[in-house]
Design a protein around this motif. Structure first.
Motif, PDB file in Angstrom:
ATOM      1  N   THR A   4       0.852  -0.959   0.071  1.00 50.28           N
ATOM      2  CA  THR A   4       0.025  -0.044   0.060  1.00 50.28           C
ATOM      3  C   THR A   4       1.096   1.162  -0.029  1.00 50.28           C
ATOM      4  O   THR A   4       1.527   1.457   1.084  1.00 50.28           O
ATOM      5  N   THR A   6       0.852   5.236   0.431  1.00 48.31           N
ATOM      6  CA  THR A   6       0.143   5.985   0.913  1.00 48.31           C
ATOM      7  C   THR A   6       0.650   7.442   0.982  1.00 48.31           C
ATOM      8  O   THR A   6       2.021   7.459   1.171  1.00 48.31           O
ATOM      9  N   HIS A   7      -0.129   8.396   0.936  1.00 49.61           N
ATOM     10  CA  HIS A   7       0.465   9.933   0.976  1.00 49.61           C
ATOM     11  C   HIS A   7      -0.523  10.734   1.873  1.00 49.61           C
ATOM     12  O   HIS A   7      -1.648  10.801   1.591  1.00 49.61           O
ATOM     13  N   ALA A   8       0.023  11.296   2.964  1.00 51.00           N
ATOM     14  CA  ALA A   8      -0.442  12.440   3.682  1.00 51.00           C
ATOM     15  C   ALA A   8       0.272  13.435   3.886  1.00 51.00           C
ATOM     16  O   ALA A   8       1.454  13.246   3.949  1.00 51.00           O
ATOM     17  N   THR A  13       5.001  10.363   1.562  1.00 47.93           N
ATOM     18  CA  THR A  13       4.701   9.323   0.977  1.00 47.93           C
ATOM     19  C   THR A  13       5.567   7.864   1.273  1.00 47.93           C
ATOM     20  O   THR A  13       6.603   7.907   1.261  1.00 47.93           O
ATOM     21  N   ASP A  16       3.872   0.594   2.735  1.00 46.67           N
ATOM     22  CA  ASP A  16       3.536  -0.597   3.657  1.00 46.67           C
ATOM     23  C   ASP A  16       3.427  -1.915   2.962  1.00 46.67           C
ATOM     24  O   ASP A  16       3.105  -1.869   2.090  1.00 46.67           O
ATOM     25  N   GLU A  72      -1.878  -1.091  -3.906  1.00 48.35           N
ATOM     26  CA  GLU A  72      -2.823  -0.186  -3.679  1.00 48.35           C
ATOM     27  C   GLU A  72      -2.277   1.071  -3.553  1.00 48.35           C
ATOM     28  O   GLU A  72      -1.171   1.111  -2.760  1.00 48.35           O
ATOM     29  N   ILE A  73      -3.194   2.206  -3.980  1.00 48.35           N
ATOM     30  CA  ILE A  73      -2.550   3.612  -3.681  1.00 48.35           C
ATOM     31  C   ILE A  73      -3.654   4.409  -2.973  1.00 48.35           C
ATOM     32  O   ILE A  73      -4.687   4.376  -3.350  1.00 48.35           O
ATOM     33  N   SER A  74      -3.372   5.104  -1.992  1.00 45.72           N
ATOM     34  CA  SER A  74      -4.127   5.972  -1.063  1.00 45.72           C
ATOM     35  C   SER A  74      -3.497   7.360  -0.780  1.00 45.72           C
ATOM     36  O   SER A  74      -2.413   7.434  -0.103  1.00 45.72           O
ATOM     37  N   ILE A  75      -4.065   8.234  -1.652  1.00 45.32           N
ATOM     38  CA  ILE A  75      -3.456   9.684  -1.448  1.00 45.32           C
ATOM     39  C   ILE A  75      -4.649  10.579  -0.807  1.00 45.32           C
ATOM     40  O   ILE A  75      -5.912  10.607  -1.072  1.00 45.32           O
ATOM     41  N   ASP A  76      -4.176  11.389   0.132  1.00 43.62           N
ATOM     42  CA  ASP A  76      -4.797  12.526   0.899  1.00 43.62           C
ATOM     43  C   ASP A  76      -4.332  13.649   0.352  1.00 43.62           C
ATOM     44  O   ASP A  76      -3.186  14.096   0.624  1.00 43.62           O
TER      45      ASP A  76
END
Length: 317
Positions: A4, A6-8, A13, A16, A72-76
């Protein structure tokens, strides 16, 4: 195994789900990711409190998927307030300064111990610089003592050099927050932020300029995802500008910074710039043209002026 990305804003960035020897490192290194022992994760450098580097993220995901990993990519896209960003940065810099100060203390202790060992090794040599007696039963021991003393002195020199380097790093880290909030630095940052905002608005609204020969270059207004990115960047930079303008206002109110402009300085006045007094020969919108005591000419931004004298006729150093 599912990875995964992730960016927050606060964390930057990260990725995981990786583990040592799982085959992900080649793709990550090729795309500029770095491993951090502190957080136990791969990360993209300079991604905290910035727009996500989607090109790197997508390219990394594609290469990992091609290698057989599920990604998977999760960007905030939300950004933190500049007040929170600066408070977090100051805390991290303070922690780093403390850690480097502790390291410098340990290095100085090591250097002291090595110096004492070197002194003991020298005391074990024959007094008065007695030469080696070739063929004598003491020759081998004498040579060993010299070699040990030489090695001890070298270790002492290296330890002292390492201690000095550690102290320099600690001193720089300790002054980093002060340097960031230096009045001239703050003023320069405000000017840069204003220029950045103007550039973003030109890209959002579209612009044109006339080049040599009368050719007019037209840049169309940004659209789609690019426009959305610019809007987010513009909002973040405007918040930064407001924060630093408040900082500068406080510095001016406290006397830590000057607040000169074309309305407060006239031709023939003197201004102090980095320790030297110069005569003002011209007043410009953002700076003054000056001549120093040696006849050298130049320009000085208003924010760089340290002191001001009205109507002085000669420059002095």
């Amino acid at each position: 195994m599912t990875l995964t990305i992730t960016h927050a804003a606060a964390e930057g960035t990260l990725i995981d789900g990786t583990s040592r020897g799982d085959g992900t490192s080649d793709a990550l290194k090729a795309n500029g990711w770095r491993w951090s022992r502190a957080i136990g994760s791969w990360y993209i450098p300079h991604s905290r409190d910035r727009e996500p580097k989607t090109a790197i993220i997508n390219r990394t995901a594609e290469q990992l998927a091609a290698a057989g990993f599920a990604v998977e990519i999760s960007i905030d896209y939300a950004r933190r307030a500049t007040t929170d960003v600066e408070a977090d940065l100051a805390e991290r810099r303070s922690d780093r300064a403390d850690a480097l100060a502790d390291r410098a203390t340990r290095r100085h202790h090591d250097a002291t111990e090595e110096a004492e060992r070197a002194a003991r090794a020298l005391r074990r040599l024959p007094e008065g610089g007695e030469p080696i007696k070739i063929g004598h039963h003491s020759e081998a021991g004498h040579r060993r003592a010299i070699a040990k003393a030489d090695a001890a002195i070298r270790r002492s020199i290296d330890a002292d050099s390492e201690a000095r380097r550690a102290q320099v790093r600690a001193d720089i880290a300790a002054s980093s927050n002060d340097a960031r909030y230096a009045p001239i630095t703050v003023a320069n940052r405000i000017e840069k932020l204003r220029a950045d905002i103007a550039g973003m608005r030109r890209r959002l609204d579209g612009s044109s300029r006339t080049l040599a020969g009368g050719y007019v270059e037209v840049t169309a207004a940004a659209t789609g995802a690019y426009a959305e990115r610019l809007e987010r960047e513009l909002a973040a930079v405007q918040d930064q500008l407001s924060y630093w303008q408040e900082v500068r206002a406080e510095q001016i109110a406290s006397g830590a910074a000057t607040d000169h402009s074309k309305d407060t300085i006239n031709v023939g006045d003197q201004i102090k710039y980095f320790g030297s007094w110069c005569i003002v020969t011209r007043v410009n919108p953002k700076s003054v043209s000056i001549t120093d005591a040696y006849g050298h000419r130049g320009t000085v931004p208003y924010a760089h002026i340290r002191e001001h004298r009205v109507g002085q006729s000669e420059a002095s150093s």
